[in-house]
Design a protein around this motif. Structure first.
Motif, PDB file in Angstrom:
ATOM      1  N   TRP A 145      15.827   6.819   1.830  1.00 20.97           N
ATOM      2  CA  TRP A 145      16.953   6.854   0.958  1.00 20.97           C
ATOM      3  C   TRP A 145      17.629   7.781   0.034  1.00 20.97           C
ATOM      4  N   GLU A 146      18.534   8.449   0.122  1.00 25.59           N
ATOM      5  CA  GLU A 146      19.137   9.618  -0.622  1.00 25.59           C
ATOM      6  C   GLU A 146      19.503   9.234  -2.182  1.00 25.59           C
ATOM      7  N   PHE A 147      18.804   9.620  -2.828  1.00 26.80           N
ATOM      8  CA  PHE A 147      18.933   8.911  -4.480  1.00 26.80           C
ATOM      9  C   PHE A 147      19.140  10.079  -5.699  1.00 26.80           C
ATOM     10  N   GLU A 148      19.694   9.725  -6.996  1.00 27.25           N
ATOM     11  CA  GLU A 148      19.745  10.946  -7.845  1.00 27.25           C
ATOM     12  C   GLU A 148      19.400   9.575  -9.074  1.00 27.25           C
ATOM     13  N   ARG A 149      18.284  10.516 -10.269  1.00 27.59           N
ATOM     14  CA  ARG A 149      17.952  10.126 -10.849  1.00 27.59           C
ATOM     15  C   ARG A 149      18.076  10.730 -12.157  1.00 27.59           C
ATOM     16  N   HIS A 150      18.565   9.888 -13.624  1.00 29.00           N
ATOM     17  CA  HIS A 150      18.948  10.350 -14.680  1.00 29.00           C
ATOM     18  C   HIS A 150      18.309   9.200 -15.772  1.00 29.00           C
ATOM     19  N   ASP A 151      17.006   9.894 -16.581  1.00 28.13           N
ATOM     20  CA  ASP A 151      16.795   9.424 -17.286  1.00 28.13           C
ATOM     21  C   ASP A 151      16.968   7.682 -17.317  1.00 28.13           C
ATOM     22  N   ASP A 152      17.599   7.078 -17.475  1.00 30.98           N
ATOM     23  CA  ASP A 152      17.277   5.390 -17.155  1.00 30.98           C
ATOM     24  C   ASP A 152      18.722   4.470 -16.267  1.00 30.98           C
ATOM     25  N   GLU A 153      18.557   5.642 -15.575  1.00 28.61           N
ATOM     26  CA  GLU A 153      19.405   5.502 -14.067  1.00 28.61           C
ATOM     27  C   GLU A 153      19.082   6.101 -13.468  1.00 28.61           C
ATOM     28  N   ILE A 154      19.397   4.928 -11.779  1.00 23.59           N
ATOM     29  CA  ILE A 154      18.939   5.934 -10.534  1.00 23.59           C
ATOM     30  C   ILE A 154      20.047   5.223  -9.890  1.00 23.59           C
ATOM     31  N   VAL A 155      20.409   5.481  -8.790  1.00 21.92           N
ATOM     32  CA  VAL A 155      21.362   5.789  -7.907  1.00 21.92           C
ATOM     33  C   VAL A 155      21.583   6.349  -5.836  1.00 21.92           C
TER      34      VAL A 155
ATOM     35  N   PRO B 281      10.688   0.016 -14.570  1.00 20.66           N
ATOM     36  CA  PRO B 281      11.035  -0.187 -13.722  1.00 20.66           C
ATOM     37  C   PRO B 281      12.805   0.787 -12.376  1.00 20.66           C
ATOM     38  N   ILE B 282      12.472   2.296 -13.502  1.00 20.78           N
ATOM     39  CA  ILE B 282      13.831   2.418 -12.695  1.00 20.78           C
ATOM     40  C   ILE B 282      11.939   3.419 -11.921  1.00 20.78           C
ATOM     41  N   ASP B 283      11.239   3.509 -12.056  1.00 18.35           N
ATOM     42  CA  ASP B 283      10.587   4.482 -12.134  1.00 18.35           C
ATOM     43  C   ASP B 283      10.026   3.823 -10.237  1.00 18.35           C
ATOM     44  N   MET B 284      10.248   3.117 -10.634  1.00 14.06           N
ATOM     45  CA  MET B 284       9.445   1.684  -9.725  1.00 14.06           C
ATOM     46  C   MET B 284      10.294   1.602  -8.450  1.00 14.06           C
ATOM     47  N   LEU B 285      12.054   1.692  -9.020  1.00 12.52           N
ATOM     48  CA  LEU B 285      13.074   1.888  -8.119  1.00 12.52           C
ATOM     49  C   LEU B 285      12.587   3.611  -7.503  1.00 12.52           C
ATOM     50  N   GLU B 286      12.804   4.185  -8.449  1.00 10.02           N
ATOM     51  CA  GLU B 286      12.477   5.840  -7.602  1.00 10.02           C
ATOM     52  C   GLU B 286      11.369   5.854  -6.240  1.00 10.02           C
ATOM     53  N   ALA B 287      10.452   5.083  -6.297  1.00  7.72           N
ATOM     54  CA  ALA B 287       9.063   5.344  -5.338  1.00  7.72           C
ATOM     55  C   ALA B 287       9.682   4.300  -4.639  1.00  7.72           C
ATOM     56  N   TYR B 288      11.057   3.578  -4.557  1.00  3.31           N
ATOM     57  CA  TYR B 288      10.808   2.276  -3.512  1.00  3.31           C
ATOM     58  C   TYR B 288      11.881   2.942  -2.682  1.00  3.31           C
ATOM     59  N   TYR B 289      12.939   3.457  -3.334  1.00  2.93           N
ATOM     60  CA  TYR B 289      13.863   4.666  -2.506  1.00  2.93           C
ATOM     61  C   TYR B 289      13.153   5.714  -1.564  1.00  2.93           C
ATOM     62  N   ALA B 290      12.506   5.955  -2.392  1.00  5.54           N
ATOM     63  CA  ALA B 290      11.915   7.593  -2.189  1.00  5.54           C
ATOM     64  C   ALA B 290      10.835   7.219  -1.186  1.00  5.54           C
ATOM     65  N   ALA B 291      10.243   5.435  -0.735  1.00  7.69           N
ATOM     66  CA  ALA B 291       9.499   5.425   0.277  1.00  7.69           C
ATOM     67  C   ALA B 291      10.374   5.234   1.156  1.00  7.69           C
TER      68      ALA B 291
ATOM     69  N   THR C 239       0.704  -1.608  -0.024  1.00 10.59           N
ATOM     70  CA  THR C 239       0.135   0.156  -0.029  1.00 10.59           C
ATOM     71  C   THR C 239       0.758   0.973  -0.339  1.00 10.59           C
ATOM     72  N   ASP C 240       2.308   0.942   0.417  1.00 10.70           N
ATOM     73  CA  ASP C 240       2.937   2.352   0.531  1.00 10.70           C
ATOM     74  C   ASP C 240       3.386   2.999  -0.911  1.00 10.70           C
ATOM     75  N   HIS C 241       2.873   2.224  -2.367  1.00  9.15           N
ATOM     76  CA  HIS C 241       3.176   2.440  -4.042  1.00  9.15           C
ATOM     77  C   HIS C 241       1.749   3.156  -4.184  1.00  9.15           C
ATOM     78  N   ASP C 242       1.779   4.184  -4.693  1.00  9.96           N
ATOM     79  CA  ASP C 242       0.563   5.370  -4.783  1.00  9.96           C
ATOM     80  C   ASP C 242      -0.626   4.054  -5.422  1.00  9.96           C
ATOM     81  N   ASP C 243      -0.247   3.657  -6.668  1.00  8.58           N
ATOM     82  CA  ASP C 243      -1.429   2.646  -6.991  1.00  8.58           C
ATOM     83  C   ASP C 243      -1.297   1.068  -7.449  1.00  8.58           C
ATOM     84  N   ASN C 244      -0.166   1.110  -6.590  1.00  6.93           N
ATOM     85  CA  ASN C 244      -0.428  -0.726  -6.511  1.00  6.93           C
ATOM     86  C   ASN C 244       0.165  -0.845  -7.610  1.00  6.93           C
TER      87      ASN C 244
END
Length: 168
Positions: free
Chosen positions: A28-38, A15-25, A5-10
């Motif tokens: 965690w500190e992260f940076e996103r650049h198009d098709d890459e996330i750190v 893939p990168i969008d999901m990882l971004e949502a996971y890190y944000a939840a 339920t922590d993900h907005d629309d379940n």
């Protein structure tokens, strides 16, 4: 474990969008650049850099975890042996040593497919991230014993994988 339920629309996301949502939840500190996330997360032994790269042409998500270990030239043969012994213990992913820099990393590639657009589920993102962190945490002492503790790769593996029972 992250609640679905922590993900907005379940629903699964790119893939990168999901990882971004996971890190944000996880805040965690992260940076996103198009098709890459750190991302950067603190583990028990060190701070890990987590890097994910999406290759749309192949529908492959490459996931890398860097446990902040660098081998000097004189310790590389022992570390290569330790990596071989450690990789025999893994079901998914593997450790490797970049020959140009001596940096140790954990790598796992996942095929991500979808009918119209490749999608990664929340549980898939969690499995990818958590398994990489768990393996880095589990084997970090092995690599340290080999690099700095003067142990042979077999001694290091045996010492690091001793199971403790009870509480100290």
């Amino acid at each position: 474990m992250l609640d679905q339920t922590d993900h907005d629309d379940n629903e699964p996301s790119a893939p990168i969008d999901m990882l971004e949502a996971y890190y944000a939840a996880h805040n965690w500190e992260f940076e996103r650049h198009d098709d890459e996330i750190v991302a950067s997360i603190k583990g028990s032994w060190t701070t890990y850099e987590l890097r994910a790269l999406w290759r749309d042409d192949d529908s492959v998500l490459q996931f890398l975890a860097f446990p902040d270990i660098k081998a000097t030239d004189d310790r590389r043969p022992a570390l290569y042996e330790a990596i071989g012994l450690v990789n025999e213990q893994l079901w998914i992913g593997h450790f490797e040593l970049w020959s140009s820099s001596g940096i140790l990393l954990y790598r796992h590639a996942a095929l991500v497919d979808g009918e119209e657009e490749p999608m990664l589920s929340l549980s898939g993102a969690e499995l990818l991230v958590e398994s990489a962190i768990e393996e880095c945490e589990r084997f970090y002492p092995v690599f340290q014993f080999v690099l700095w503790g003067g142990k042979s790769p077999r001694e290091a593996l045996a010492a690091a994988l001793v199971e403790t029972h009870g509480e100290a």
